[in-house]
Design a protein around this motif. Structure first.
Motif, short mmCIF file in Angstrom:
data_model
loop_
_atom_site.label_atom_id
_atom_site.label_comp_id
_atom_site.label_asym_id
_atom_site.label_seq_id
_atom_site.Cartn_x
_atom_site.Cartn_y
_atom_site.Cartn_z
N ASN A 289 0.84 -1.19 0.00
CA ASN A 289 0.00 0.00 0.00
C ASN A 289 0.88 1.24 0.00
OD1 ASN A 289 -2.35 -1.50 0.06
ND2 ASN A 289 -2.48 -1.50 2.29
N ILE A 290 0.71 2.11 -1.00
CA ILE A 290 1.45 3.36 -1.09
C ILE A 290 0.49 4.50 -0.78
CG2 ILE A 290 2.89 4.81 -2.55
CD1 ILE A 290 4.09 2.05 -2.00
N ASP A 291 0.83 5.31 0.20
CA ASP A 291 -0.07 6.39 0.63
C ASP A 291 0.05 7.60 -0.28
OD1 ASP A 291 -1.80 7.88 2.42
OD2 ASP A 291 0.01 8.99 2.95
N LEU A 292 -1.06 8.01 -0.85
CA LEU A 292 -1.14 9.23 -1.66
C LEU A 292 -2.08 10.19 -0.97
CD1 LEU A 292 -0.57 10.88 -4.23
CD2 LEU A 292 -2.46 9.64 -5.34
N ASN A 293 -1.55 10.91 0.02
CA ASN A 293 -2.35 11.88 0.77
C ASN A 293 -3.67 11.29 1.28
OD1 ASN A 293 -0.33 13.67 0.05
ND2 ASN A 293 -1.46 14.49 -1.70
N GLY A 294 -3.58 10.09 1.84
CA GLY A 294 -4.76 9.43 2.39
C GLY A 294 -5.40 8.43 1.46
N THR A 295 -5.06 8.47 0.18
CA THR A 295 -5.56 7.49 -0.79
C THR A 295 -4.53 6.38 -0.93
OG1 THR A 295 -6.78 9.18 -2.01
CG2 THR A 295 -6.30 7.11 -3.18
N VAL A 296 -4.99 5.14 -0.97
CA VAL A 296 -4.07 4.01 -1.05
C VAL A 296 -3.89 3.57 -2.49
CG1 VAL A 296 -3.68 1.61 -0.39
CG2 VAL A 296 -4.61 3.22 1.28
N MET A 304 8.05 3.15 -8.68
CA MET A 304 7.77 4.41 -9.35
C MET A 304 6.85 5.31 -8.53
SD MET A 304 5.72 5.22 -12.87
CE MET A 304 4.18 5.36 -11.94
N GLU A 305 5.68 4.78 -8.15
CA GLU A 305 4.71 5.60 -7.44
C GLU A 305 5.28 6.13 -6.12
OE1 GLU A 305 2.21 2.37 -9.52
OE2 GLU A 305 4.18 2.59 -8.61
N ASP A 306 5.90 5.24 -5.36
CA ASP A 306 6.46 5.60 -4.06
C ASP A 306 7.48 6.73 -4.20
OD1 ASP A 306 6.92 5.49 -1.33
OD2 ASP A 306 8.35 3.86 -1.47
N ASN A 307 8.38 6.59 -5.17
CA ASN A 307 9.44 7.59 -5.35
C ASN A 307 8.89 8.93 -5.86
OD1 ASN A 307 11.52 5.94 -4.47
ND2 ASN A 307 11.89 5.10 -6.51
N MET A 308 7.91 8.87 -6.76
CA MET A 308 7.33 10.12 -7.28
C MET A 308 6.59 10.87 -6.18
SD MET A 308 5.96 9.11 -11.12
CE MET A 308 5.62 10.84 -11.56
N ILE A 309 5.82 10.15 -5.38
CA ILE A 309 5.07 10.79 -4.30
C ILE A 309 6.02 11.39 -3.27
CG2 ILE A 309 3.48 10.36 -2.37
CD1 ILE A 309 2.17 8.19 -4.15
N THR A 310 7.08 10.64 -2.94
CA THR A 310 8.07 11.14 -1.98
C THR A 310 8.71 12.43 -2.49
OG1 THR A 310 8.56 8.90 -1.20
CG2 THR A 310 10.23 10.59 -0.78
N PHE A 311 9.02 12.47 -3.79
CA PHE A 311 9.64 13.65 -4.39
C PHE A 311 8.70 14.86 -4.31
CE2 PHE A 311 10.68 16.36 -8.07
CZ PHE A 311 12.04 16.56 -7.86
N LEU A 312 7.44 14.63 -4.61
CA LEU A 312 6.47 15.73 -4.58
C LEU A 312 6.24 16.22 -3.15
CD1 LEU A 312 3.94 14.31 -7.19
CD2 LEU A 312 5.29 16.41 -7.46
N SER A 314 8.26 16.15 -0.74
CA SER A 314 9.46 16.81 -0.20
C SER A 314 9.55 18.28 -0.61
CB SER A 314 10.72 16.09 -0.70
OG SER A 314 10.91 16.31 -2.10
N GLY A 315 8.77 18.67 -1.58
CA GLY A 315 8.83 20.05 -2.06
C GLY A 315 9.90 20.28 -3.10
N SER A 316 10.59 19.19 -3.49
CA SER A 316 11.68 19.32 -4.46
C SER A 316 11.18 19.77 -5.83
CB SER A 316 12.44 17.99 -4.58
OG SER A 316 13.03 17.64 -3.35
N TYR A 317 9.98 19.34 -6.18
CA TYR A 317 9.46 19.76 -7.48
C TYR A 317 9.13 21.25 -7.46
CZ TYR A 317 6.48 20.33 -11.55
OH TYR A 317 5.94 20.77 -12.72
N ALA A 318 8.46 21.68 -6.41
CA ALA A 318 8.07 23.08 -6.32
C ALA A 318 9.28 24.00 -6.30
CB ALA A 318 7.22 23.31 -5.07
N SER A 319 10.38 23.53 -5.69
CA SER A 319 11.57 24.38 -5.57
C SER A 319 12.49 24.32 -6.77
CB SER A 319 12.36 23.99 -4.31
OG SER A 319 12.82 22.64 -4.40
N ALA A 320 12.22 23.39 -7.70
CA ALA A 320 13.07 23.28 -8.89
C ALA A 320 12.91 24.53 -9.74
CB ALA A 320 12.70 22.04 -9.69
N ALA A 321 14.04 25.14 -10.09
CA ALA A 321 13.99 26.41 -10.81
C ALA A 321 13.45 26.27 -12.23
CB ALA A 321 15.39 27.03 -10.84
N ASP A 322 13.88 25.23 -12.92
CA ASP A 322 13.45 25.05 -14.31
C ASP A 322 13.54 23.58 -14.69
OD1 ASP A 322 16.19 24.55 -14.61
OD2 ASP A 322 16.60 26.61 -15.25
N ASP A 323 13.26 23.29 -15.94
CA ASP A 323 13.26 21.90 -16.41
C ASP A 323 14.64 21.26 -16.33
OD1 ASP A 323 11.58 19.78 -17.75
OD2 ASP A 323 13.19 19.95 -19.22
#
Length: 442
Positions: A289-296, A304-312, A314-323
């Protein structure tokens, strides 16, 4: 390269059949796909291990005349012809296989048994058709089945093993099954111990000042004992310690390991063993079960899902300056695969992970992604780039139909540009390079 029977069968077990079987059996499509994924290598393995069984060979030869491929869903019901064949293959282990697949896929035993009939019919029918089309006699069919023994180990999905399938003794026919192997140590010759040991002596010449020469008198220690009583054992002990140390040092740098898939013994260094172990651990993944903000979501821990959710999160995506800050971090799909040579037909079980990606994008509407397609090094590179690009575009278009198209900024095929496995390697080894991936973008 020998023919992979699985490639013959996949065309019979597409998404349309999965949907129909799910409706007929009252199960979820994901459960049906998962069960088929586990049953297929088990059935191919059973046939391969019975490659010299006359009843199995006869069933394959007569399959076209039985019209098996035209009535796969009909085989899901109790079918005497298929049941007889399954008994020949699995014997008293048949119920254990059915129960194991039911537990693995989360479906009922009755549905598991029905799917076993269906998969067996698809397998035997496909092989029988191939044999008829290529004028193979029983010897040719037997040889074709035998060729599968080297690849069946790579076909079992994560979370399944021969032991978990309860298939029992027939698995011994595969060289990759070492569960019952015993390492026999060659007999050693006992070292005889002498019953008596004469004390070694040394002749010491004394100076004339000391009273002349005493050929029969041993040098003595301060306590009156011979110096060799302790010196000789000490030297032997030092020599033995040095020998043992050298042997241990050698074992730390080399070790004999068994490559399970090919039953090939080889010598490898410690680093290689660690890499092999890490690879084996990675392969043996189980859905969690991978937790997506309360959705399993169902996915692999560290997948893939676990790592993408963890990245999001963490705020790393929001803080990334550009592509440019995101372009080097790709996430490989664990389950999304296309049928051989196709850019529009996904293999059974692929849709579930695409649906997980949709859920992630909807949970993070500010996130943007790009799709990438890859192939191995075999074949014309221009054609590989085209095929991988078409596959990436197919996924992009599919996501758009699910309402997240605005978040998919692009799709590109890279062919074999980033492939790491040589073209001369086996098909199973090159499979790591044939993948679909996703990365965040801006």
């Amino acid at each position: 390269m020998s023919l992979n029977i699985i490639d013959l069968i996949k065309g019979q077990l597409g998404s349309a059949l999965v949907t129909q079987a799910a409706s007929q059996l009252g199960e979820s499509e994901s459960g049906i796909s998962k069960a088929i994924g586990g049953l297929l290598p088990a059935v191919v393995g059973g046939l391969a291990n019975n490659s010299d069984n006359p009843s199995v060979l006869d069933a394959i030869k007569t399959a076209p005349s039985q019209g098996v491929l035209g009535n796969l869903l009909g085989l899901a019901s109790d079918n005497t012809w298929v049941q007889g064949l399954l008994t020949s293959i699995f014997g008293d282990k048949l119920s254990g296989l059915v129960n194991s697949i039911a537990t693995y896929a989360g479906i009922s035993n009755n549905s598991s048994a029905s799917l076993l009939n269906l998969v067996t019919g698809a397998t035997v029918g496909s092989v029988g058709k191939y044999a008829a089309d290529n004028n193979l006699d029983e010897s040719g069919i037997s040889s074709l089945l035998n060729d599968q023994k080297g690849i069946v180990s790579s076909l079992l999905p994560a979370g399944l093993s021969l032991a978990s399938l309860n298939v029992g003794d027939w698995a011994k026919g595969y060289k990759f099954d070492n569960d019952n192997d015993t390492i026999h140590t060659p007999p050693t010759t006992p070292i005889s111990t002498p019953t008596s040991h004469d004390e070694p002596k040394i002749e010491v010449t004394k100076s004339v000042a000391d009273g002349g020469t005493f050929p029969d008198r041993p040098t003595t220690t301060s306590d009156g004992g011979s110096i060799w009583k302790w010196l000789l054992p000490l030297l032997l002990l030092v020599a033995a310690a040095y020998f043992i140390w050298k042997q241990c040092e050698k074992k730390e740098t080399t070790a004999t390991t068994t490559v399970v898939g090919d039953s090939l013994s080889t010598t490898t260094d410690t680093a290689s063993m660690q890499n092999d172990t890490a690879s084996a651990i990675t392969t043996a993944k189980v859905d969690e079960n991978i937790d997506l903000n309360g959705t399993v979501l169902k996915g692999y821990r560290g997948g893939m899902e676990d790592n993408m959710i963890t990245f999001l999160k963490s705020g790393s995506y929001a803080s990334a300056a550009d592509d440019a800050a995101l372009k080097d971090q790709w996430y490989d799909f664990d389950h999304v695969n296309f049928k051989m040579g196709s850019a529009t037909e996904l293999e059974a079980g692929s849709q579930g992970q695409l649906e997980n990606l949709v859920a992630i994008l909807k949970a993070y509407p500010e996130a943007k992604i790009k799709i990438g397609g890859y192939t191995d090094k075999v074949g014309n590179e221009a054609a590989n780039v085209k095929l991988s690009g078409e596959r990436a575009t197919y996924i992009k278009d599919w996501l758009a139909k699910q309402g997240v198209g605005a978040q998919v900024l692009g799709a590109e095929g890279y062919g074999g540009k980033f492939a790491t496995v040589d073209a001369s390697a086996s098909d199973a080894e090159r499979a790591v390079d044939r993948k679909m991936s996703v990365r965040f973008a801006k």
